[in-house]
Design a protein around this motif. Structure first.
Motif, short mmCIF file in Angstrom:
data_model
loop_
_atom_site.label_atom_id
_atom_site.label_comp_id
_atom_site.label_asym_id
_atom_site.label_seq_id
_atom_site.Cartn_x
_atom_site.Cartn_y
_atom_site.Cartn_z
N SER A 83 0.82 -1.21 0.00
CA SER A 83 0.00 0.00 0.00
C SER A 83 0.86 1.27 0.00
O SER A 83 0.49 2.28 -0.58
CB SER A 83 -0.95 0.00 1.20
N MET A 84 2.01 1.22 0.64
CA MET A 84 2.84 2.42 0.70
C MET A 84 3.86 2.47 -0.43
O MET A 84 4.58 3.46 -0.59
CB MET A 84 3.56 2.49 2.06
N LYS A 85 3.91 1.39 -1.17
CA LYS A 85 4.82 1.30 -2.32
C LYS A 85 6.26 1.68 -1.98
O LYS A 85 6.90 2.49 -2.65
CB LYS A 85 4.29 2.18 -3.46
N GLN A 86 6.69 1.08 -0.87
CA GLN A 86 8.08 1.32 -0.47
C GLN A 86 8.64 0.04 0.11
O GLN A 86 7.90 -0.87 0.49
CB GLN A 86 8.13 2.39 0.62
N ALA A 87 9.93 -0.03 0.20
CA ALA A 87 10.56 -1.23 0.77
C ALA A 87 10.34 -1.24 2.28
O ALA A 87 10.41 -0.19 2.92
CB ALA A 87 12.05 -1.23 0.46
N PRO A 88 10.08 -2.42 2.84
CA PRO A 88 9.82 -2.53 4.29
C PRO A 88 10.86 -1.85 5.17
O PRO A 88 10.47 -1.15 6.12
CB PRO A 88 9.78 -4.04 4.52
N PRO A 89 12.15 -1.99 4.91
CA PRO A 89 13.12 -1.33 5.82
C PRO A 89 12.96 0.19 5.82
O PRO A 89 13.13 0.84 6.85
CB PRO A 89 14.48 -1.74 5.24
N LYS A 90 12.61 0.74 4.66
CA LYS A 90 12.45 2.19 4.58
C LYS A 90 11.22 2.64 5.38
O LYS A 90 11.23 3.63 6.09
CB LYS A 90 12.31 2.62 3.12
N ILE A 91 10.13 1.85 5.22
CA ILE A 91 8.91 2.14 5.97
C ILE A 91 9.20 2.09 7.47
O ILE A 91 8.79 2.96 8.23
CB ILE A 91 7.80 1.11 5.62
N ALA A 92 9.92 1.05 7.86
CA ALA A 92 10.24 0.87 9.27
C ALA A 92 11.00 2.07 9.80
O ALA A 92 10.69 2.61 10.87
CB ALA A 92 11.05 -0.41 9.47
N ALA A 93 11.98 2.50 9.04
CA ALA A 93 12.81 3.61 9.49
C ALA A 93 11.98 4.89 9.64
O ALA A 93 12.08 5.60 10.64
CB ALA A 93 13.96 3.83 8.51
N GLU A 94 11.13 5.15 8.66
CA GLU A 94 10.34 6.38 8.70
C GLU A 94 9.29 6.34 9.81
O GLU A 94 9.09 7.32 10.54
CB GLU A 94 9.65 6.61 7.35
N LEU A 95 8.63 5.17 9.94
CA LEU A 95 7.61 5.04 10.97
C LEU A 95 8.22 5.16 12.36
O LEU A 95 7.65 5.81 13.25
CB LEU A 95 6.89 3.70 10.84
N ALA A 96 9.37 4.55 12.54
CA ALA A 96 10.00 4.55 13.86
C ALA A 96 10.28 5.98 14.31
O ALA A 96 10.06 6.33 15.47
CB ALA A 96 11.29 3.74 13.83
N ASP A 97 10.72 6.80 13.39
CA ASP A 97 10.98 8.21 13.71
C ASP A 97 9.71 8.92 14.18
O ASP A 97 9.70 9.61 15.19
CB ASP A 97 11.52 8.95 12.47
N LYS A 98 8.64 8.73 13.41
CA LYS A 98 7.39 9.42 13.74
C LYS A 98 6.81 8.91 15.06
O LYS A 98 6.23 9.67 15.83
CB LYS A 98 6.37 9.20 12.62
N LEU A 99 6.92 7.59 15.27
CA LEU A 99 6.31 6.99 16.45
C LEU A 99 6.96 7.48 17.74
O LEU A 99 6.31 7.59 18.77
CB LEU A 99 6.42 5.47 16.39
N GLY A 100 8.25 7.77 17.65
CA GLY A 100 8.98 8.18 18.84
C GLY A 100 8.28 9.29 19.59
O GLY A 100 8.24 9.29 20.82
N ALA A 101 7.67 10.23 18.84
CA ALA A 101 7.03 11.37 19.48
C ALA A 101 5.73 10.97 20.17
O ALA A 101 5.34 11.54 21.17
CB ALA A 101 6.75 12.45 18.43
N ASP A 102 5.03 9.95 19.60
CA ASP A 102 3.72 9.58 20.13
C ASP A 102 3.78 8.69 21.36
O ASP A 102 2.81 8.58 22.10
CB ASP A 102 2.91 8.81 19.05
N LEU A 103 4.88 8.00 21.52
CA LEU A 103 4.94 6.99 22.56
C LEU A 103 5.74 7.46 23.77
O LEU A 103 6.93 7.74 23.65
CB LEU A 103 5.56 5.70 22.01
N GLU A 104 5.06 7.51 24.86
CA GLU A 104 5.73 7.96 26.08
C GLU A 104 6.29 6.77 26.84
O GLU A 104 5.56 5.83 27.16
CB GLU A 104 4.72 8.69 26.97
N GLY A 105 7.58 6.80 27.07
CA GLY A 105 8.20 5.71 27.82
C GLY A 105 8.47 4.47 26.99
O GLY A 105 8.89 3.45 27.51
N ILE A 106 8.20 4.55 25.69
CA ILE A 106 8.47 3.41 24.82
C ILE A 106 9.33 3.88 23.65
O ILE A 106 8.96 4.81 22.93
CB ILE A 106 7.17 2.79 24.26
N GLU A 107 10.46 3.24 23.50
CA GLU A 107 11.38 3.62 22.44
C GLU A 107 11.11 2.78 21.20
O GLU A 107 10.89 1.58 21.29
CB GLU A 107 12.80 3.35 22.96
N ALA A 108 11.07 3.42 20.04
CA ALA A 108 10.85 2.70 18.79
C ALA A 108 12.10 2.76 17.94
O ALA A 108 12.60 3.85 17.64
CB ALA A 108 9.66 3.29 18.04
#
Length: 567
Positions: free
Chosen positions: A46-71
């Motif tokens: 659906s995102m038309k990208q390679a999984p490692p790239k998706i993972a890297a981008e998502l992990a960055d964004k998630l960091g801000a949303d998750l309190e006390g949990i490191e992504a």
RNA sequence: CCGCCCGUAGCUCAGCUGGAUAGAGCAUCGGAUUUCUAAUCCGACGGUCGCAGGUUCAAGUCCUGCCGGGCGGACCA
């Protein structure tokens, strides 16, 4: 614990646009990678990208949303790691708040589950085979009760059938020779064996007498046959009760097949009324080949007009439905009776009963002796009582050797011995066949019940000594439990494990889990002292000990094992 | 002959209902105890996940066919 996965799920859902329920959160193979993991393969299309790239981008964004949990992105995965102090405080807080009810829930509230278990046959010994049904069924019942269901455990006693005609015939002939009072089961077994050997040797009158006796029994006549049958029933039930007491098993209902005698006629009429019965080769049957090809028909009535096992089970299941309107009706019966229960359900389906699929056969594997299949006709059985006695005696020897000052050593030996036998029956997936090997049954080391009980006793001991020394009152330093993170994560999974064990009716899931918890704990406290540390450290470790001990205590109880404080 | 179940280390079993280098226990060998119970802990050894195809970005896990074992297959339960 669930709050962590929930937080991860909703953060992922917000960033990816997928429904949070559709996101599968896993546990990384290597614990050093993180506590939870999300594979990004599914998003690649659906995102038309390679999984490692998706993972890297998502992990960055998630960091801000998750309190006390490191992504952190690692290849195609996002790995999540809960901050250690938060993990410890949360998990231990949950256990402490729920106490003995940690892991329990109320999802089954208002629903009833009927469980058919144990179901020994009158006049036959309780063998290690019946142990499986009893122990597995009782564990399932307790686990389901922990999920909020009302449970009804029914011991459906096999007190009907041609074998009682045989036994009465044998008692008439040779009953005077044997001592029915002091050891009724063994005496009856030898009579049963003698009946078959002499009948096979050519004494045809025996089978005739047996036939006549059973017909008299079925006729309802209050004659000598019924009187003898009644006595057999009473003697046997009293013997069975001794075993149930040792196993700590209780039933909501103890009913023989004979109970359903008055319901048999109406049962057949009710089935006939749906128009699915037919006569075939002189017998009354329900054809089931329309449901599954090759499924043999279910026989309701024999050529001679008498009923069969299936008829009585149909009467019983109707009765149970009317009484309980069960959400599930479980039959904890050996896998050799699979066809019978498919037919039972099949008849209900053909009758158009919408609750037919609530009938579940909880099959378990056969218990086999190294020399072959068990057979009560041949007298080739292992008596459960002997197994429990021997396990208890072995446990007593070990206590005498390792802990000679233990008070109530006999009582503890009974708890440990029985625990070993029970756990041995629960620890593997129930469908698997078991070969009965003495050395395994009375083993107390490794993946055994006593190992779990021992872990519990050790933890209890630490708690006791802490109380004596007045330690543990300080404010716990949660961050100091970072080296026990695997124990904490395992503890946190307990609610999920219980839920799953309940829906699958699979106690081995709980047994396997508690073994893992004990292994991690033993490993941990081999290298970490609880008492006599800095007050905040001792307090934190003691909290972990308490939470663990309490949870092991709960798990042992659900499995049906005692949790002695010392051993 | 037909149907269902099982097949992972020498033995007994896990493997989260498709995901990252396949994990435990027992057995064997070697180690750990001044201190919370050594029924414990640590290390070593040990695997073509029955065989062969197939589906998939990915198979011990799903599909098909074989092989081996277990259990069933109308008047027992």
């Amino acid at each position: 614990m669930q709050q962590f996965t929930d937080a991860i799920r909703s953060a992922l859902a917000a960033q990816s646009g997928l429904k949070s329920s559709a996101l599968k959160i896993e546990t990384p193979r290597d614990p050093s990678l993180g506590d939870f993991a999300f594979p990004c393969f599914g998003l690649a299309k659906s995102m038309k990208q390679a999984p490692p790239k998706i993972a890297a981008e998502l992990a960055d964004k998630l960091g801000a949303d998750l309190e006390g949990i490191e992504a952190v992105a690692t290849g195609p995965y996002i790995n999540f790691r809960v901050e250690r102090a938060l993990l410890a405080r949360t998990i231990i807080g949950e256990v402490a708040a729920a106490g003995a009810n940690y892991g329990h829930n109320t999802s089954g509230a208002g629903q009833t589950i009927v469980i058919d278990l144990s179901s020994p046959n009158i006049a036959k010994p309780m063998s290690v085979g019946h142990l499986r049904s009893t122990v597995i069924g009782a564990a399932i019942e307790r686990i389901l009760a922990s999920q909020g269901y009302a449970t009804v455990g029914i011991n459906h006693i096999g007190d009907w059938g041609i074998q009682f005609g045989k036994l009465v015939a044998a008692i008439d002939r040779w009953g005077a020779d044997s001592d029915l009072e002091s050891d009724p089961i063994r005496a009856l077994l030898s009579l049963y064996v003698r009946f078959h050997t002499e009948a096979e040797a050519g004494d045809t009158s025996l089978e005739e007498e047996a036939q006549q006796n059973f017909q008299e029994l079925e006729s309802g006549e209050e004659g000598p046959v019924r009187a003898t049958w009644r006595r057999l029933t009473e003697l046997s039930l009293a013997e069975f009760q001794k075993i149930y007491d040792r196993l700590g098993v209780n039933f909501s209902q103890v009913r023989g097949e004979a109970f359903y005698e008055p319901y048999l006629g109406p049962t057949i009429e009710r089935i006939e009324a749906t128009g699915i019965t037919e006569m075939s080769q002189g017998a009354e049957i329900v054809d089931l080949s329309t449901l599954e090809k090759n499924m043999p028909p279910c026989l309701l009535r024999k050529t001679d007009g008498t009923t069969l096992y299936a008829t009585r089970d149909l009467a019983a299941v109707f009765h149970r439905w009317e009484q309980f309107e069960f959400a599930r009706c479980l039959y904890v019966v050996g896998s050799d009776q699979k066809l019978h229960f498919r037919q039972l359900r099949g008849v209900c389906q053909r009758m158009g009963l919408d609750w037919a699929d609530r009938i579940e056969h909880i099959a378990f594997g056969m218990m086999r002796l190294p020399e072959g299949k068990m057979s009560s006709r041949k007298g080739r059985v292992v008596f459960l009582e002997d197994v429990l006695d021997r396990a208890r005696d072995e446990a007593f020897k070990i206590i005498a050797e390792k802990n000679p000052d233990l008070k109530d050593a006999r009582g503890v030996a009974e708890q440990v011995g029985v625990g070993a036998v029970v756990f041995n029956d629960l620890k593997r997936e129930r469908i698997k066949d078991i070969e009965f090997v003495w050395s395994e049954v009375v083993s107390f080391e490794g993946d055994t019940g006593p190992y779990v009980q021992y872990t519990h006793a050790r933890l209890t001991s630490i708690e006791r000594k802490a109380a004596e020394a007045g330690e543990g009152g300080a404010e716990p330093d949660w961050a100091a439990l970072a080296d026990a993170d695997q124990v904490l994560l395992t503890l946190g999974r307990y609610p999920d494990v219980l839920r799953s064990a309940g829906t699958h009716a699979e106690p081995s899931e709980l047994a396997t889990w508690v073994l893992g918890l004990c292994r991690e704990l033993n490993n941990w406290y081999a290298g970490h002292r609880v008492l006599g540390q800095a007050p905040e450290l001792s307090a934190a470790r003691l909290q972990l000990v308490k939470a663990s001990r309490s949870t092991i205590h709960s798990a042992l109880g659900l499995l049906g094992l005692a949790a002695p404080d010392q051993m």
